[in-house]
Design an enzyme around this catalytic site. Structure first.
Site, PDB file in Angstrom:
ATOM      1  N   SER A  10       0.965  -1.023  -0.022  1.00 45.10           N
ATOM      2  CA  SER A  10      -0.089  -0.134  -0.133  1.00 45.10           C
ATOM      3  C   SER A  10       0.887   1.337   0.014  1.00 45.10           C
ATOM      4  O   SER A  10       1.745   1.451   0.955  1.00 45.10           O
ATOM      5  CB  SER A  10      -0.901   0.005   1.179  1.00 45.10           C
ATOM      6  OG  SER A  10      -1.219   1.264   1.389  1.00 45.10           O
ATOM      7  N   HIS A  35      -1.393  -1.372  -4.139  1.00 43.51           N
ATOM      8  CA  HIS A  35      -2.590  -1.223  -3.432  1.00 43.51           C
ATOM      9  C   HIS A  35      -2.649   0.493  -3.362  1.00 43.51           C
ATOM     10  O   HIS A  35      -1.560   1.351  -3.010  1.00 43.51           O
ATOM     11  CB  HIS A  35      -2.713  -1.638  -2.092  1.00 43.51           C
ATOM     12  CG  HIS A  35      -3.959  -1.536  -1.379  1.00 43.51           C
ATOM     13  ND1 HIS A  35      -4.878  -2.341  -1.744  1.00 43.51           N
ATOM     14  CD2 HIS A  35      -4.253  -0.612  -0.502  1.00 43.51           C
ATOM     15  CE1 HIS A  35      -5.987  -2.043  -0.718  1.00 43.51           C
ATOM     16  NE2 HIS A  35      -5.438  -0.806  -0.080  1.00 43.51           N
ATOM     17  N   ASP A  37      -4.741   3.705  -2.006  1.00 42.50           N
ATOM     18  CA  ASP A  37      -5.820   3.994  -1.131  1.00 42.50           C
ATOM     19  C   ASP A  37      -6.329   5.455  -1.257  1.00 42.50           C
ATOM     20  O   ASP A  37      -5.519   6.392  -1.209  1.00 42.50           O
ATOM     21  CB  ASP A  37      -5.346   3.931   0.205  1.00 42.50           C
ATOM     22  CG  ASP A  37      -5.230   2.430   0.793  1.00 42.50           C
ATOM     23  OD1 ASP A  37      -6.026   1.784   0.827  1.00 42.50           O
ATOM     24  OD2 ASP A  37      -3.679   2.353   1.271  1.00 42.50           O
ATOM     25  N   MET A  39      -8.771   8.552  -0.284  1.00 42.37           N
ATOM     26  CA  MET A  39      -9.815   8.987   1.127  1.00 42.37           C
ATOM     27  C   MET A  39     -10.352  10.278   0.550  1.00 42.37           C
ATOM     28  O   MET A  39      -9.704  11.071   0.094  1.00 42.37           O
ATOM     29  CB  MET A  39      -8.655   8.929   2.185  1.00 42.37           C
ATOM     30  CG  MET A  39      -8.163   7.735   2.604  1.00 42.37           C
ATOM     31  SD  MET A  39      -7.325   7.630   4.020  1.00 42.37           S
ATOM     32  CE  MET A  39      -6.391   6.099   4.046  1.00 42.37           C
ATOM     33  N   HIS A  68      -8.419   1.084  -3.563  1.00 47.98           N
ATOM     34  CA  HIS A  68      -9.541   0.877  -2.596  1.00 47.98           C
ATOM     35  C   HIS A  68     -10.055   2.463  -2.490  1.00 47.98           C
ATOM     36  O   HIS A  68      -9.405   3.182  -1.735  1.00 47.98           O
ATOM     37  CB  HIS A  68      -8.388   0.427  -1.385  1.00 47.98           C
ATOM     38  CG  HIS A  68      -9.156   0.362  -0.208  1.00 47.98           C
ATOM     39  ND1 HIS A  68      -8.745   0.084   0.992  1.00 47.98           N
ATOM     40  CD2 HIS A  68     -10.543   0.270   0.063  1.00 47.98           C
ATOM     41  CE1 HIS A  68      -9.403   0.207   1.961  1.00 47.98           C
ATOM     42  NE2 HIS A  68     -10.657   0.079   1.597  1.00 47.98           N
ATOM     43  N   MET A  70     -12.163   4.494  -0.297  1.00 46.29           N
ATOM     44  CA  MET A  70     -12.557   5.021   0.923  1.00 46.29           C
ATOM     45  C   MET A  70     -13.504   6.124   0.805  1.00 46.29           C
ATOM     46  O   MET A  70     -12.901   7.145   1.438  1.00 46.29           O
ATOM     47  CB  MET A  70     -11.577   4.680   1.801  1.00 46.29           C
ATOM     48  CG  MET A  70     -11.202   3.415   2.309  1.00 46.29           C
ATOM     49  SD  MET A  70      -9.507   3.343   3.209  1.00 46.29           S
ATOM     50  CE  MET A  70      -8.246   3.675   1.774  1.00 46.29           C
ATOM     51  N   MET A 139     -11.363  -5.330   6.056  1.00 47.46           N
ATOM     52  CA  MET A 139     -10.627  -4.486   6.631  1.00 47.46           C
ATOM     53  C   MET A 139     -10.164  -4.942   8.065  1.00 47.46           C
ATOM     54  O   MET A 139     -11.150  -5.517   8.702  1.00 47.46           O
ATOM     55  CB  MET A 139     -11.084  -3.116   6.717  1.00 47.46           C
ATOM     56  CG  MET A 139     -11.566  -2.124   5.517  1.00 47.46           C
ATOM     57  SD  MET A 139      -9.657  -1.906   4.568  1.00 47.46           S
ATOM     58  CE  MET A 139      -8.917  -0.967   5.837  1.00 47.46           C
ATOM     59  N   GLY A 144      -8.522   4.663   7.179  1.00 47.43           N
ATOM     60  CA  GLY A 144      -8.231   6.062   7.413  1.00 47.43           C
ATOM     61  C   GLY A 144      -6.673   6.271   7.448  1.00 47.43           C
ATOM     62  O   GLY A 144      -6.057   7.377   7.317  1.00 47.43           O
ATOM     63  N   PHE A 145      -6.037   5.297   8.284  1.00 44.18           N
ATOM     64  CA  PHE A 145      -4.702   5.699   8.438  1.00 44.18           C
ATOM     65  C   PHE A 145      -3.782   4.128   8.280  1.00 44.18           C
ATOM     66  O   PHE A 145      -4.206   3.323   8.457  1.00 44.18           O
ATOM     67  CB  PHE A 145      -4.595   6.052   9.889  1.00 44.18           C
ATOM     68  CG  PHE A 145      -5.115   7.265  10.249  1.00 44.18           C
ATOM     69  CD1 PHE A 145      -4.797   8.639   9.637  1.00 44.18           C
ATOM     70  CD2 PHE A 145      -6.628   7.391  10.486  1.00 44.18           C
ATOM     71  CE1 PHE A 145      -5.424   9.752  10.042  1.00 44.18           C
ATOM     72  CE2 PHE A 145      -7.682   8.540  10.991  1.00 44.18           C
ATOM     73  CZ  PHE A 145      -6.767   9.796  10.240  1.00 44.18           C
ATOM     74  N   GLY A 146      -2.453   4.496   7.917  1.00 42.58           N
ATOM     75  CA  GLY A 146      -1.621   3.499   7.620  1.00 42.58           C
ATOM     76  C   GLY A 146      -1.134   3.291   9.342  1.00 42.58           C
ATOM     77  O   GLY A 146      -1.139   4.090  10.169  1.00 42.58           O
ATOM     78  N   ASP A 178      -6.620  -6.206   4.537  1.00 46.12           N
ATOM     79  CA  ASP A 178      -5.743  -4.882   4.542  1.00 46.12           C
ATOM     80  C   ASP A 178      -5.960  -4.081   5.850  1.00 46.12           C
ATOM     81  O   ASP A 178      -7.063  -3.765   6.419  1.00 46.12           O
ATOM     82  CB  ASP A 178      -6.578  -4.063   3.507  1.00 46.12           C
ATOM     83  CG  ASP A 178      -6.001  -2.441   3.175  1.00 46.12           C
ATOM     84  OD1 ASP A 178      -5.039  -2.206   3.830  1.00 46.12           O
ATOM     85  OD2 ASP A 178      -6.946  -1.743   2.693  1.00 46.12           O
ATOM     86  N   GLY A 179      -4.776  -4.106   6.442  1.00 42.96           N
ATOM     87  CA  GLY A 179      -4.615  -3.274   7.634  1.00 42.96           C
ATOM     88  C   GLY A 179      -3.658  -3.985   8.815  1.00 42.96           C
ATOM     89  O   GLY A 179      -4.104  -5.103   9.033  1.00 42.96           O
ATOM     90  N   GLY A 180      -2.583  -3.604   9.075  1.00 44.93           N
ATOM     91  CA  GLY A 180      -1.749  -4.284  10.044  1.00 44.93           C
ATOM     92  C   GLY A 180      -1.133  -5.521   9.580  1.00 44.93           C
ATOM     93  O   GLY A 180      -0.674  -6.194  10.586  1.00 44.93           O
ATOM     94  N   GLY A 200       1.218  -1.846   4.028  1.00 45.15           N
ATOM     95  CA  GLY A 200       1.695  -0.518   3.868  1.00 45.15           C
ATOM     96  C   GLY A 200       2.895  -0.301   4.549  1.00 45.15           C
ATOM     97  O   GLY A 200       4.084  -0.619   4.280  1.00 45.15           O
ATOM     98  N   SER A 201       2.795  -0.090   6.020  1.00 41.80           N
ATOM     99  CA  SER A 201       4.054   0.503   6.765  1.00 41.80           C
ATOM    100  C   SER A 201       4.938  -1.048   6.899  1.00 41.80           C
ATOM    101  O   SER A 201       6.160  -0.759   6.992  1.00 41.80           O
ATOM    102  CB  SER A 201       3.584   0.815   8.181  1.00 41.80           C
ATOM    103  OG  SER A 201       2.608   0.033   8.666  1.00 41.80           O
TER     104      SER A 201
HETATM  105  C1  DX5 Z   1      -6.010   1.879   5.695  1.00 44.66           C
HETATM  106  C2  DX5 Z   1      -5.624   1.627   4.335  1.00 44.66           C
HETATM  107  C3  DX5 Z   1      -4.663   0.647   4.114  1.00 44.66           C
HETATM  108  C4  DX5 Z   1      -3.224   0.977   4.915  1.00 44.66           C
HETATM  109  C5  DX5 Z   1      -2.661  -0.020   5.270  1.00 44.66           C
HETATM  110  O1  DX5 Z   1      -7.012   3.011   5.647  1.00 44.66           O
HETATM  111  O2  DX5 Z   1      -6.871   1.201   3.643  1.00 44.66           O
HETATM  112  O3  DX5 Z   1      -4.486   0.336   2.790  1.00 44.66           O
HETATM  113  O4  DX5 Z   1      -2.646   1.661   3.917  1.00 44.66           O
HETATM  114  O5  DX5 Z   1      -1.435   0.437   5.756  1.00 44.66           O
HETATM  115  P1  DX5 Z   1      -0.727  -0.563   7.145  1.00 44.66           P
HETATM  116  O6  DX5 Z   1      -0.271  -1.925   6.436  1.00 44.66           O
HETATM  117  O7  DX5 Z   1       0.347   0.198   7.470  1.00 44.66           O
HETATM  118  O8  DX5 Z   1      -1.736  -0.800   8.215  1.00 44.66           O
HETATM  119 ZN    ZN Z   2      -6.356   0.080   1.718  1.00 39.45          ZN
END
Ligand code: DX5
Ligand code: ZN
Length: 228
Positions: A10, A35, A37, A39, A68, A70, A139, A144-146, A178-180, A200-201
């Site tokens: 991401s 990916h 994102d 928003m 994606h 959002m 999800m 909303g946030f990485g 997706d997420g964490g 992502g991170s």
């Molecule tokens: C969150 C996004 C994710 C995000 C994942 O709202 O949809 O795609 O970038 O980031 P990580 O992998 O750091 O949780």
């Molecule tokens: Zn995403």
């Protein structure tokens, strides 16, 4: 059912001052898709990137672009994202007034269609329209946030979705989480049924993208052996 897992970095966690190079770097490091994102500051309490950025990235990578959305009323922007180069578009069931019409619109634009569900949303809302889907996105953080922590209950949701897809013979429908997602939990997510792992991170914070992707693949290979 033979399952090959894909890794989708991401770019929300990439260095935005060098976004093109970052995308090329994860492509060279072995990513399967990008990916992307989007928003809108309404559906989620944050604003990210949109159509002109996607259009620019389309020129620098051959990898599929996994968009994606959002955003509220995503139907307004499907055509524009399709034209800008999306290969796959996820819309949130919570954000669509007529999810079936929106999925039809995505497919009419020649793009693969996906329904996304937030952590507190019943996955059945996506499963109800599974016949019209190429993918379901679960999800595993609040969007909303990485950089947030993986919500462990997401594993149950992944299992529920995968079981139902299997029971209905919908083996072609991908299941994205997706997420964490990090090296530590890719295997658990894949064992629960996910076959596309967004990170992502987990990838962009690493010193070496190639190394972290290789480590993820190694963990995933063990699960693939079991599920094949
Ligand atoms: C969150 C996004 C994710 C995000 C994942 O709202 O949809 O795609 O970038 O980031 P990580 O992998 O750091 O949780
Ligand atoms: Zn995403």
């Amino acid at each position: 059912m033979k399952r090959h897992c894909k890794i989708a970095p991401s770019i929300l966690s990439a260095d935005f001052t060098r976004l093109g190079e970052e995308v090329k770097a994860v492509e060279a490091a072995g990513a399967d898709m990008i990916h992307f994102d989007v928003m809108d500051g309404h559906f989620v309490p944050n604003i990210s990137i949109g159509i002109p950025v996607l259009e620019s990235l389309r020129k620098v990578t051959r990898l599929p672009l996994d968009v994606h959305l959002m955003i509220e009323h995503p139907e307004r922007f499907i055509e524009a994202f399709a034209k800008a180069g999306a290969d796959l578009i996820s819309v949130h069931v919570e954000a669509c007034s007529d999810i079936e019409a929106t999925l039809r619109l995505i497919r009419r634009c020649g793009v693969r269609a996906s329904a996304a569900v937030n952590p507190e949303t019943d996955a059945r809302r996506a499963l109800q329209v599974a016949d019209q889907l190429d993918m379901i996105l679960v999800m595993s953080v609040h969007p909303g946030f990485g950089g947030q922590a993986f919500i462990p209950e997401s594993l149950d949701k992944l299992r529920l979705v995968r079981n139902e897809l299997d029971q209905r013979g919908l083996h072609h429908v991908d299941l994205e989480v997706d997420g964490g997602i990090k090296v530590d939990n890719v295997a658990a997510a894949a064992a629960a049924g996910a076959n596309i792992l967004v990170s992502g991170s987990g990838i962009f914070a690493a010193q070496s993208y190639a190394e972290v992707i290789a480590q993820m693949r190694q963990r995933l290979a063990a699960v693939e052996l079991l599920t094949n």
